[in-house]
Design an enzyme around this catalytic site. Structure first.
Site, PDB file in Angstrom:
ATOM      1  N   ALA A  66       0.868  -1.176   0.000  1.00 41.96           N
ATOM      2  CA  ALA A  66       0.000   0.000   0.000  1.00 41.96           C
ATOM      3  C   ALA A  66       0.907   1.229   0.000  1.00 41.96           C
ATOM      4  CB  ALA A  66      -0.890  -0.011   1.225  1.00 41.96           C
ATOM      5  N   GLU A 112      -0.839  -9.051  -0.628  1.00 47.43           N
ATOM      6  CA  GLU A 112      -2.268  -9.234  -0.311  1.00 47.43           C
ATOM      7  C   GLU A 112      -3.125  -9.161  -1.583  1.00 47.43           C
ATOM      8  OE1 GLU A 112      -1.567  -6.230   2.833  1.00 47.43           O
ATOM      9  OE2 GLU A 112      -2.880  -7.471   4.053  1.00 47.43           O
ATOM     10  N   GLU A 132       4.354  -5.217   7.331  1.00 49.59           N
ATOM     11  CA  GLU A 132       3.654  -4.088   7.947  1.00 49.59           C
ATOM     12  C   GLU A 132       4.067  -3.843   9.398  1.00 49.59           C
ATOM     13  OE1 GLU A 132       2.211  -6.364   5.972  1.00 49.59           O
ATOM     14  OE2 GLU A 132       0.725  -5.421   4.653  1.00 49.59           O
TER      15      GLU A 132
HETATM   16  N1  CAA Z   1       4.647   3.201  -0.621  1.00 52.84           N
HETATM   17  C1  CAA Z   1       5.071   4.365  -1.140  1.00 52.84           C
HETATM   18  N2  CAA Z   1       6.216   4.486  -1.836  1.00 52.84           N
HETATM   19  C2  CAA Z   1       6.950   3.375  -2.005  1.00 52.84           C
HETATM   20  C3  CAA Z   1       6.567   2.138  -1.497  1.00 52.84           C
HETATM   21  C4  CAA Z   1       5.355   2.067  -0.762  1.00 52.84           C
HETATM   22  N3  CAA Z   1       4.888   0.923  -0.275  1.00 52.84           N
HETATM   23  N4  CAA Z   1       7.528   1.232  -1.812  1.00 52.84           N
HETATM   24  C5  CAA Z   1       8.451   1.881  -2.513  1.00 52.84           C
HETATM   25  N5  CAA Z   1       8.111   3.184  -2.640  1.00 52.84           N
HETATM   26  C6  CAA Z   1       8.862   4.245  -3.314  1.00 52.84           C
HETATM   27  C7  CAA Z   1      10.070   4.675  -2.524  1.00 52.84           C
HETATM   28  O1  CAA Z   1       9.711   5.606  -1.537  1.00 52.84           O
HETATM   29  C8  CAA Z   1      10.940   5.266  -3.602  1.00 52.84           C
HETATM   30  O2  CAA Z   1      10.462   6.563  -3.912  1.00 52.84           O
HETATM   31  P1  CAA Z   1      11.515   7.819  -3.935  1.00 52.84           P
HETATM   32  O3  CAA Z   1      12.376   7.506  -5.126  1.00 52.84           O
HETATM   33  O4  CAA Z   1      10.620   9.001  -4.117  1.00 52.84           O
HETATM   34  O5  CAA Z   1      12.264   7.766  -2.639  1.00 52.84           O
HETATM   35  C9  CAA Z   1      10.646   4.387  -4.818  1.00 52.84           C
HETATM   36  O6  CAA Z   1       9.417   3.723  -4.527  1.00 52.84           O
HETATM   37  C10 CAA Z   1      11.689   3.309  -5.056  1.00 52.84           C
HETATM   38  O7  CAA Z   1      11.867   2.599  -3.832  1.00 52.84           O
HETATM   39  P2  CAA Z   1      13.296   2.432  -3.105  1.00 52.84           P
HETATM   40  O8  CAA Z   1      14.198   3.566  -3.418  1.00 52.84           O
HETATM   41  O9  CAA Z   1      13.024   2.160  -1.663  1.00 52.84           O
HETATM   42  O10 CAA Z   1      13.835   1.125  -3.858  1.00 52.84           O
HETATM   43  P3  CAA Z   1      14.789   0.001  -3.247  1.00 52.84           P
HETATM   44  O11 CAA Z   1      15.133  -0.875  -4.404  1.00 52.84           O
HETATM   45  O12 CAA Z   1      15.892   0.604  -2.457  1.00 52.84           O
HETATM   46  O13 CAA Z   1      13.859  -0.811  -2.207  1.00 52.84           O
HETATM   47  C11 CAA Z   1      11.858  -1.932  -1.463  1.00 52.84           C
HETATM   48  C12 CAA Z   1      12.737  -1.516  -2.675  1.00 52.84           C
HETATM   49  C13 CAA Z   1      12.613  -2.944  -0.623  1.00 52.84           C
HETATM   50  C14 CAA Z   1      10.597  -2.557  -2.061  1.00 52.84           C
HETATM   51  C15 CAA Z   1      11.520  -0.680  -0.611  1.00 52.84           C
HETATM   52  O14 CAA Z   1      11.019   0.337  -1.458  1.00 52.84           O
HETATM   53  C16 CAA Z   1      10.499  -0.943   0.466  1.00 52.84           C
HETATM   54  O15 CAA Z   1      10.828  -1.482   1.499  1.00 52.84           O
HETATM   55  N6  CAA Z   1       9.227  -0.513   0.239  1.00 52.84           N
HETATM   56  C17 CAA Z   1       8.166  -0.597   1.225  1.00 52.84           C
HETATM   57  C18 CAA Z   1       7.710  -2.028   1.428  1.00 52.84           C
HETATM   58  C19 CAA Z   1       6.623  -2.051   2.488  1.00 52.84           C
HETATM   59  O16 CAA Z   1       6.864  -1.772   3.641  1.00 52.84           O
HETATM   60  N7  CAA Z   1       5.415  -2.430   2.069  1.00 52.84           N
HETATM   61  C20 CAA Z   1       4.253  -2.484   2.986  1.00 52.84           C
HETATM   62  C21 CAA Z   1       3.487  -1.203   2.878  1.00 52.84           C
HETATM   63  S1  CAA Z   1       2.218  -1.051   4.118  1.00 52.84           S
HETATM   64  C22 CAA Z   1       0.939  -1.993   3.530  1.00 52.84           C
HETATM   65  O17 CAA Z   1       1.013  -2.596   2.488  1.00 52.84           O
HETATM   66  C23 CAA Z   1      -0.298  -2.008   4.397  1.00 52.84           C
HETATM   67  C24 CAA Z   1      -1.278  -3.059   4.063  1.00 52.84           C
HETATM   68  O18 CAA Z   1      -1.453  -4.035   4.780  1.00 52.84           O
HETATM   69  C25 CAA Z   1      -2.128  -2.960   2.916  1.00 52.84           C
END
Ligand code: CAA
Length: 258
Positions: A66, A112, A132
């Site tokens: 998300a 999900e 999460e």
């Molecule tokens: N939401 C918003 N933006 C996100 C995102 C997310 N879930 N995942 C990645 N992005 C964005 C990053 O912020 C980044 O944007 P900027 O360039 O503006 O900084 C861009 O995508 C590229 O990401 P990274 O620079 O972080 O890329 P990476 O290769 O270094 O890492 C990753 C990749 C491991 C997937 C990392 O982006 C990450 O950990 N993302 C979040 C994963 C996460 O925690 N997901 C759960 C979200 S909460 C949820 O889903 C609730 C639910 O139950 C529904």
């Protein structure tokens, strides 16, 4: 065909394809993409020319969850009043089978979303997690309920409580995904699965999917009753007569989808 801001939609034969397309944020699922996916999936579902749907992302990410930046400043009350992820239930409710073709990250809401689909086909590069708890929240798009049904308590608790990532091999071994294929073959293989489903009689496909869904919700006796009625009802379709006549006549069936 309708144009959407956050997804690419196309029809190939009897299969509707939805490609998540927010590459700058690894297909993070915000409200707009939820609305677009739901609109596209329900439009395909209403189209009798479509017998299966494929949902996919990019090579790098199916979806990284998300959209954290969209949610960050929300209060509990706003999350409830907005029913923030509520529309996804309309995606999960489509009658048409959905194949998730997953390459790269399928994290949080991305995992999900894949679990809302009927079949998950994983590239060997796929990485699944429900991270999460690392954000001070918990899975909120069905993860705690669907993962446990897919992989059982032991594995689900391990994955959810630690937030660790599992690779495609562990995901297949655990029962989260149906098959693993080389990343270069992912879309072709997903297309073959979808074409196979779409070649069958729609009423039987809808009924089988409804019965599979019922199994997730009901005790055995009730599920068996559902199956018995759904099975019997198919004997009033033209396609049942055609399918069985084709068997007897040793030829391929020509389903008319009624
Ligand atoms: N939401 C918003 N933006 C996100 C995102 C997310 N879930 N995942 C990645 N992005 C964005 C990053 O912020 C980044 O944007 P900027 O360039 O503006 O900084 C861009 O995508 C590229 O990401 P990274 O620079 O972080 O890329 P990476 O290769 O270094 O890492 C990753 C990749 C491991 C997937 C990392 O982006 C990450 O950990 N993302 C979040 C994963 C996460 O925690 N997901 C759960 C979200 S909460 C949820 O889903 C609730 C639910 O139950 C529904």
């Amino acid at each position: 065909m309708t144009e959407y801001a956050t997804i690419v939609v196309e029809t190939r034969g009897r299969v509707g394809w939805i490609t998540l397309n927010r590459p700058e944020v690894l297909n993070a699922l915000d409200t707009q993409i939820m609305r677009d996916v739901v609109a596209a999936a329900t439009a395909f579902d209403a189209d009798e020319g479509i017998g299966a749907i494929v949902v996919t992302g990019s090579e790098r990410a199916f979806a990284a969850g998300a959209d954290i930046k969209e949610m960050e400043s929300k209060t509990a009350r706003e999350m409830v009043e907005d029913d923030h992820f509520g529309d996804w239930s309309r995606f999960a409710a489509v009658r048409t089978p959905v194949v998730a073709a997953v390459s790269g990250y399928a994290l949080g809401g991305g995992c999900e979303l894949a679990m809302m689909c009927d079949i998950i086909l994983a590239a060997d590069t796929a990485k699944f997690a429900l991270p999460e708890l690392n954000l001070g929240v918990m899975p909120g798009m069905g993860g705690t309920q669907r993962l446990i049904r897919a992989v059982g308590y032991a594995k689900a608790a391990d994955i959810i409580l630690t937030g660790r990532r599992i690779d495609a091999v562990e995901a297949e071994r655990s029962g989260l995904v149906s098959r693993v294929v080389p990343a270069s073959d992912l879309l072709e293989e997903a297309g073959k699965i979808a074409d196979t489903i779409a070649s069958k009689s729609l009423p039987s496909v809808y009924a089988a999917k409804a019965a599979l869904d019922a199994a997730m919700e009901t005790p055995l006796a009730e599920g068996l009753r559902f199956e018995k009625e759904a099975f019997a009802a198919l004997f009033d379709t033209e396609d049942q007569k055609e399918g069985m006549a084709a068997f007897r006549e040793k030829r391929a069936p020509e389903f008319r989808n009624r």
